[in-house]
Design a protein around this motif. Structure first.
Motif, PDB file in Angstrom:
ATOM      1  N   GLY A 140     -46.033 -19.959  74.489  1.00 50.90           N
ATOM      2  CA  GLY A 140     -46.914 -20.455  74.014  1.00 50.90           C
ATOM      3  C   GLY A 140     -47.493 -20.656  72.268  1.00 50.90           C
ATOM      4  N   GLY A 141     -47.711 -22.118  72.157  1.00 48.47           N
ATOM      5  CA  GLY A 141     -48.316 -23.010  70.995  1.00 48.47           C
ATOM      6  C   GLY A 141     -46.873 -23.652  70.153  1.00 48.47           C
ATOM      7  N   GLY A 142     -45.218 -23.416  71.376  1.00 51.78           N
ATOM      8  CA  GLY A 142     -44.212 -23.863  71.030  1.00 51.78           C
ATOM      9  C   GLY A 142     -43.962 -25.468  71.373  1.00 51.78           C
ATOM     10  N   ARG A 143     -43.689 -25.611  70.277  1.00 56.63           N
ATOM     11  CA  ARG A 143     -43.329 -27.113  69.926  1.00 56.63           C
ATOM     12  C   ARG A 143     -41.778 -27.933  70.963  1.00 56.63           C
ATOM     13  N   LEU A 144     -42.549 -28.735  70.902  1.00 57.91           N
ATOM     14  CA  LEU A 144     -41.041 -30.091  71.344  1.00 57.91           C
ATOM     15  C   LEU A 144     -40.273 -30.877  70.493  1.00 57.91           C
ATOM     16  N   ALA A 145     -39.884 -31.734  70.288  1.00 56.60           N
ATOM     17  CA  ALA A 145     -39.814 -32.340  69.153  1.00 56.60           C
ATOM     18  C   ALA A 145     -38.367 -33.176  69.618  1.00 56.60           C
ATOM     19  N   ILE A 146     -37.986 -34.492  69.880  1.00 60.77           N
ATOM     20  CA  ILE A 146     -37.317 -36.189  70.480  1.00 60.77           C
ATOM     21  C   ILE A 146     -37.063 -36.795  69.329  1.00 60.77           C
ATOM     22  N   LEU A 147     -35.852 -37.338  69.829  1.00 62.26           N
ATOM     23  CA  LEU A 147     -35.750 -38.378  68.961  1.00 62.26           C
ATOM     24  C   LEU A 147     -35.044 -38.862  69.907  1.00 62.26           C
ATOM     25  N   CYS A 148     -35.905 -40.583  70.228  1.00 62.99           N
ATOM     26  CA  CYS A 148     -35.170 -41.123  71.449  1.00 62.99           C
ATOM     27  C   CYS A 148     -35.526 -42.928  71.193  1.00 62.99           C
ATOM     28  N   TRP A 149     -34.648 -43.861  71.563  1.00 64.62           N
ATOM     29  CA  TRP A 149     -34.201 -44.583  70.708  1.00 64.62           C
ATOM     30  C   TRP A 149     -35.592 -45.449  70.846  1.00 64.62           C
ATOM     31  N   ARG A 150     -35.856 -46.364  69.967  1.00 61.76           N
ATOM     32  CA  ARG A 150     -36.885 -47.938  70.634  1.00 61.76           C
ATOM     33  C   ARG A 150     -35.830 -48.949  71.581  1.00 61.76           C
ATOM     34  N   GLY A 151     -36.994 -50.272  71.375  1.00 58.59           N
ATOM     35  CA  GLY A 151     -36.291 -51.627  72.085  1.00 58.59           C
ATOM     36  C   GLY A 151     -35.207 -51.887  72.126  1.00 58.59           C
ATOM     37  N   LEU A 152     -34.260 -52.348  72.792  1.00 65.91           N
ATOM     38  CA  LEU A 152     -32.548 -52.796  72.279  1.00 65.91           C
ATOM     39  C   LEU A 152     -33.331 -53.740  70.600  1.00 65.91           C
ATOM     40  N   ALA A 153     -34.069 -54.319  71.236  1.00 65.95           N
ATOM     41  CA  ALA A 153     -33.917 -55.719  70.178  1.00 65.95           C
ATOM     42  C   ALA A 153     -34.322 -55.547  68.378  1.00 65.95           C
ATOM     43  N   GLU A 154     -34.712 -53.682  68.330  1.00 65.78           N
ATOM     44  CA  GLU A 154     -35.162 -52.990  67.227  1.00 65.78           C
ATOM     45  C   GLU A 154     -33.501 -52.991  66.703  1.00 65.78           C
ATOM     46  N   PRO A 182     -30.370 -44.532  78.253  1.00 67.28           N
ATOM     47  CA  PRO A 182     -30.390 -45.094  76.090  1.00 67.28           C
ATOM     48  C   PRO A 182     -31.830 -44.959  76.094  1.00 67.28           C
ATOM     49  N   PHE A 183     -32.197 -46.700  76.361  1.00 65.29           N
ATOM     50  CA  PHE A 183     -33.659 -47.065  75.746  1.00 65.29           C
ATOM     51  C   PHE A 183     -34.604 -46.530  77.260  1.00 65.29           C
ATOM     52  N   ARG A 184     -34.521 -45.058  77.600  1.00 64.81           N
ATOM     53  CA  ARG A 184     -35.563 -45.094  78.492  1.00 64.81           C
ATOM     54  C   ARG A 184     -36.669 -44.897  78.143  1.00 64.81           C
ATOM     55  N   PHE A 185     -36.871 -44.402  76.918  1.00 65.44           N
ATOM     56  CA  PHE A 185     -38.117 -44.191  76.923  1.00 65.44           C
ATOM     57  C   PHE A 185     -38.674 -44.788  75.245  1.00 65.44           C
ATOM     58  N   ALA A 186     -38.453 -46.572  75.052  1.00 62.70           N
ATOM     59  CA  ALA A 186     -38.769 -46.993  74.437  1.00 62.70           C
ATOM     60  C   ALA A 186     -39.489 -47.585  74.274  1.00 62.70           C
ATOM     61  N   ASP A 187     -40.333 -47.504  75.187  1.00 61.27           N
ATOM     62  CA  ASP A 187     -41.781 -47.871  75.162  1.00 61.27           C
ATOM     63  C   ASP A 187     -43.004 -45.905  74.969  1.00 61.27           C
ATOM     64  N   PRO A 188     -43.594 -45.704  74.249  1.00 61.56           N
ATOM     65  CA  PRO A 188     -43.938 -44.662  73.785  1.00 61.56           C
ATOM     66  C   PRO A 188     -45.470 -44.511  74.279  1.00 61.56           C
ATOM     67  N   GLY A 189     -45.936 -45.069  75.207  1.00 63.04           N
ATOM     68  CA  GLY A 189     -46.302 -44.898  76.361  1.00 63.04           C
ATOM     69  C   GLY A 189     -45.619 -43.776  77.065  1.00 63.04           C
ATOM     70  N   GLU A 190     -45.307 -44.547  78.044  1.00 69.24           N
ATOM     71  CA  GLU A 190     -44.136 -43.798  79.241  1.00 69.24           C
ATOM     72  C   GLU A 190     -43.705 -42.092  78.424  1.00 69.24           C
ATOM     73  N   VAL A 191     -42.892 -41.904  77.445  1.00 69.09           N
ATOM     74  CA  VAL A 191     -42.660 -40.765  77.373  1.00 69.09           C
ATOM     75  C   VAL A 191     -43.981 -39.931  77.769  1.00 69.09           C
ATOM     76  N   ALA A 192     -45.116 -40.754  76.770  1.00 69.23           N
ATOM     77  CA  ALA A 192     -46.474 -39.808  76.128  1.00 69.23           C
ATOM     78  C   ALA A 192     -46.956 -39.103  77.697  1.00 69.23           C
ATOM     79  N   GLY A 193     -46.606 -40.377  78.840  1.00 72.05           N
ATOM     80  CA  GLY A 193     -47.396 -39.890  80.196  1.00 72.05           C
ATOM     81  C   GLY A 193     -46.035 -38.968  80.054  1.00 72.05           C
ATOM     82  N   VAL A 194     -45.521 -39.131  80.397  1.00 71.87           N
ATOM     83  CA  VAL A 194     -44.344 -37.957  81.312  1.00 71.87           C
ATOM     84  C   VAL A 194     -44.621 -36.568  80.956  1.00 71.87           C
ATOM     85  N   LEU A 195     -44.726 -36.552  79.818  1.00 71.90           N
ATOM     86  CA  LEU A 195     -44.906 -34.986  78.897  1.00 71.90           C
ATOM     87  C   LEU A 195     -46.256 -34.852  79.475  1.00 71.90           C
TER      88      LEU A 195
END
Length: 275
Positions: A140-154, A182-195
């Protein structure tokens, strides 16, 4: 058309073996992102960390050095070739337990202070269920931190060689939304919703930007781009002549003077297990 293979099969085949062979080069190229990522995690001596998709072990080893002998690292990956490479590397600091398993379903003990992942969570078949399982491995209170790619164009380190290769081969069919990649979570709203649906709270996203040195010249940079990462998949079924033609156009597309530096753009996504 051949049946698609699972991520476990994919990372235990030729791709996993290739990434294991290129461990030192991959760590060198991604070092600016790795150091930035770990520097933002506020790892404290004595903490217990869970490294998801640890690959050849770079993030687990660096975390262990920061956590010290009073801490621990549990490092999990589906790829036996990469785990074999990780186990063979020397390390200092916290003890590391290397586990060959699927983080989507492995029964983690609920004792970890932090779950971290550098480029490992974009390949889940069922993202929401996978993150819910990872959350159960946090106290309880443990943290999650992930690094994922933004969009291909960037991400010019991928986009530039990919555009060059597509002058030689046809563009592949787009994958269905939500597919592993690799670009599964390019949309930050997508990963936020999943989490959020997986039970995490306090989800936050920060951009992480660095230039990556792909090689000391165009030829070295082209070899790296065509050997690992998304562009390599475009060459997988080419005959040798067409593969060499693709390599030629990628070499020509790279900056021709000095070390080849290309932009890389990521999201650092953090969240908390509310308990």
């Amino acid at each position: 058309m051949p049946e698609p293979i699972s991520q476990t099969e994919y990372w235990n085949g030729e791709v996993g073996e290739r990434w294991a062979r290129m461990q030192a080069e991959l760590d060198r190229v991604f070092a600016p992102l790795t150091e930035d990522f770990l520097g933002r995690l506020a790892l404290r001596p004595g903490e217990h960390a869970l490294d998801i998709g640890c690959g050849c072990g770079e993030t687990a080893l660096l975390a262990a050095a920061r956590l010290g002998l009073g801490g621990s690292v549990t490092a999990v990956d589906v790829s036996r070739p990469m785990l074999d490479r990780a186990r063979a590397r020397p390390h200092a600091g916290a003890p590391i337990t290397w586990i060959e398993a699927d983080a989507q379903t492995h029964p983690f003990a609920p004792r970890h202070d932090l779950a971290l992942s550098r480029f490992g969570v974009m390949f889940f078949d069922q993202s929401e269920a996978a993150f819910a399982n990872i959350r159960r491995g946090l106290r309880g209170g443990g943290r999650l931190a992930i690094l994922c790619w933004r969009g291909l164009a960037e991400n010019a380190w991928v986009a530039l060689p990919r555009a060059a290769v597509l002058t030689v081969v046809p563009e592949p069919e787009p994958m269905p939304p939500g597919s592993p990649g690799p670009f599964r979570f390019a949309d930050p709203g997508e990963v936020a919703g999943v989490l959020a649906r997986a039970g995490f709270a306090a989800v936050a996203t920060q951009p992480v930007d660095h230039a990556l040195v792909l090689g000391q010249d165009a030829a070295e940079a082209a070899r790296f781009a065509l050997t690992v990462g998304p562009v390599s998949a475009l060459l997988r079924d080419l005959d040798p002549a067409l593969r060499e033609r693709a390599a030629e156009v990628v070499r020509a597309a790279m900056p021709q003077a000095g070390p080849v530096r290309l932009a890389a753009a990521c999201w650092l996504v953090t969240a908390v297990n509310p308990g």
